[in-house]
Enzyme design. Structure first.
Site, PDB file in Angstrom:
ATOM      1  N   GLU A  42       0.850  -1.193   0.000  1.00 36.24           N
ATOM      2  CA  GLU A  42       0.000   0.000   0.000  1.00 36.24           C
ATOM      3  C   GLU A  42       0.885   1.243   0.000  1.00 36.24           C
ATOM      4  O   GLU A  42       1.760   1.394   0.854  1.00 36.24           O
ATOM      5  CB  GLU A  42      -0.893   0.021   1.236  1.00 36.24           C
ATOM      6  CG  GLU A  42      -1.730   1.292   1.331  1.00 36.24           C
ATOM      7  CD  GLU A  42      -2.267   1.551   2.734  1.00 36.24           C
ATOM      8  OE1 GLU A  42      -3.153   2.414   2.854  1.00 36.24           O
ATOM      9  OE2 GLU A  42      -1.792   0.895   3.696  1.00 36.24           O
ATOM     10  N   ALA A  47       5.153  12.200  -2.243  1.00 34.63           N
ATOM     11  CA  ALA A  47       5.282  13.662  -2.234  1.00 34.63           C
ATOM     12  C   ALA A  47       6.541  14.088  -2.971  1.00 34.63           C
ATOM     13  O   ALA A  47       7.561  13.380  -2.956  1.00 34.63           O
ATOM     14  CB  ALA A  47       5.317  14.184  -0.804  1.00 34.63           C
ATOM     15  N   GLN A  53       8.345  19.993  -8.760  1.00 34.47           N
ATOM     16  CA  GLN A  53       7.201  19.354  -9.403  1.00 34.47           C
ATOM     17  C   GLN A  53       7.192  19.630 -10.907  1.00 34.47           C
ATOM     18  O   GLN A  53       7.880  20.528 -11.395  1.00 34.47           O
ATOM     19  CB  GLN A  53       5.900  19.827  -8.752  1.00 34.47           C
ATOM     20  CG  GLN A  53       5.722  19.287  -7.337  1.00 34.47           C
ATOM     21  CD  GLN A  53       4.422  19.722  -6.698  1.00 34.47           C
ATOM     22  OE1 GLN A  53       3.645  20.456  -7.292  1.00 34.47           O
ATOM     23  NE2 GLN A  53       4.179  19.257  -5.472  1.00 34.47           N
ATOM     24  N   GLY A  56       8.655  15.207 -13.699  1.00 33.28           N
ATOM     25  CA  GLY A  56       8.634  13.760 -13.853  1.00 33.28           C
ATOM     26  C   GLY A  56       9.234  13.006 -12.688  1.00 33.28           C
ATOM     27  O   GLY A  56       9.476  11.796 -12.771  1.00 33.28           O
ATOM     28  N   GLY A  58       7.844  12.359  -9.706  1.00 33.42           N
ATOM     29  CA  GLY A  58       6.876  11.421  -9.147  1.00 33.42           C
ATOM     30  C   GLY A  58       6.866  10.113  -9.915  1.00 33.42           C
ATOM     31  O   GLY A  58       6.825   9.017  -9.334  1.00 33.42           O
ATOM     32  N   ALA A  86      -5.485  13.801  -7.500  1.00 31.99           N
ATOM     33  CA  ALA A  86      -4.285  13.101  -7.960  1.00 31.99           C
ATOM     34  C   ALA A  86      -4.592  11.857  -8.780  1.00 31.99           C
ATOM     35  O   ALA A  86      -3.670  11.176  -9.233  1.00 31.99           O
ATOM     36  CB  ALA A  86      -3.421  12.719  -6.767  1.00 31.99           C
ATOM     37  N   GLY A  88      -5.671  11.531 -11.763  1.00 27.53           N
ATOM     38  CA  GLY A  88      -5.149  11.629 -13.131  1.00 27.53           C
ATOM     39  C   GLY A  88      -3.679  11.256 -13.205  1.00 27.53           C
ATOM     40  O   GLY A  88      -3.244  10.550 -14.124  1.00 27.53           O
TER      41      GLY A  88
END
Length: 299
Positions: A42, A47, A53, A56, A58, A86, A88
């Site tokens: 899980e 973040a 941000q 790329g 993330g 989030a 999307g």
């Protein structure tokens, strides 16, 4: 979420984290809880620093998470409750709100969150997530190569050349046009044109001067006709060609009607009733064609 809750989850011995460091500073990371017996993990937090941000990062962090779960933990399913803003992002990373694992494996093990959507991602054993961009690019190249093998799109043909000697090129003789495809196109045009041509044939059949042209010339009455007229044609032949979809444009139909009349002029004297019938038919036909074009029945 309150800081105490976040700290409690992060420092829980069950929770693992992968962090991204730049210039000795943490700029992003993911915290997750693996459930080894249940064979899933899980994602609790994901973040990225606000300054980093839209770069790329993330996606890169999740690629490392997927690789770690697959290689080190033998886990091939990820679950997360994604903030509704989030979803999307997670969809682009292979997550879906369609949960494809047995509820018995995860219900009661993870906490439900409000204003969020439970999402599931399958980790594929043969995918190198750290080289995903290179893999996709290689797949594109392989697909492009396969298309080149089975397609003729990369073949270029010379342009069409017209001159005083060559004023018309049959559709199926154009270089690169498949004969079967050309036949389909012709049939389509012929079907669209057939009602208008049939109207013209019926109009001529009802004209009082059409009687010499309804059937082929009888050789008993004109024994030398085939010596004078090299391309004989009559309305019965033209009508059959209309029914058999042999006219895929109006030009060839008009040419056949005019040929029928010219043959009459060639063989008969001006004083004969046959010659005069040919003149009457030609005048009436041209007038009918003009009216049909004006009414847009013929283009």
């Amino acid at each position: 979420m309150e800081r105490d809750y976040i700290a409690k989850v992060l420092f829980n011995p069950v929770t693992k984290s992968i962090i991204m460091i730049q210039d000795k500073k943490v700029i992003g990371g993911v915290s997750f809880r693996p459930f080894l017996e249940q064979k899933f993990a899980e994602i609790v937090f994901l973040a990225v620093s606000s300054k980093s941000q839209n770069k790329g990062l993330g996606r890169t962090i999740l690629a490392h998470l997927k690789t770690y779960c697959r290689s080190e933990l033998q886990i091939f399913d990820l679950l997360t409750y994604a903030d509704n803003k989030a979803t999307g992002f997670f969809q682009k990373q292979g997550f879906s709100n369609r949960i494809r694992i047995d509820p018995k494996r995860w219900k009661g093990y993870i906490k439900d969150y409000e204003l969020s959507t439970l999402m599931h991602c399958v980790i594929y054993p043969k995918v190198d997530y750290l080289k995903l961009n290179e893999t996709i690019e290689q797949q594109k190249q392989n697909l492009y190569h396969l298309i080149q093998v089975i397609s003729n799109r990369q073949i270029f043909y010379s342009g069409l050349c017209f001159s005083e000697e060559v004023k018309e090129i049959p559709f199926d003789k154009i270089p690169g046009i498949d004969k079967e495809f050309a036949t389909q196109i012709k049939n389509q045009y012929s079907l669209q044109l057939k009602p208008s041509l049939k109207e013209l044939v019926d109009y001529l059949k009802n004209h009082p001067s059409i009687w010499p042209f309804l059937q082929p010339v009888d050789p008993h009455f004109a024994p030398d006709y085939d010596k004078v007229v090299k391309n004989p044609i009559d309305l019965s032949i033209i009508e059959k060609k209309v029914e058999n979809l042999e006219y895929f444009d109006q030009i060839h139909f008009i040419e056949d009607i005019e040929l029928m009349c010219r043959n009459c002029f060639l063989y008969n004297n001006k004083e004969t009733v046959f010659y005069q019938s040919g003149q009457a038919i030609l005048i009436a036909f041209r007038k009918k064609v003009k009216s049909m074009k004006k009414a847009k029945k013929l283009l």
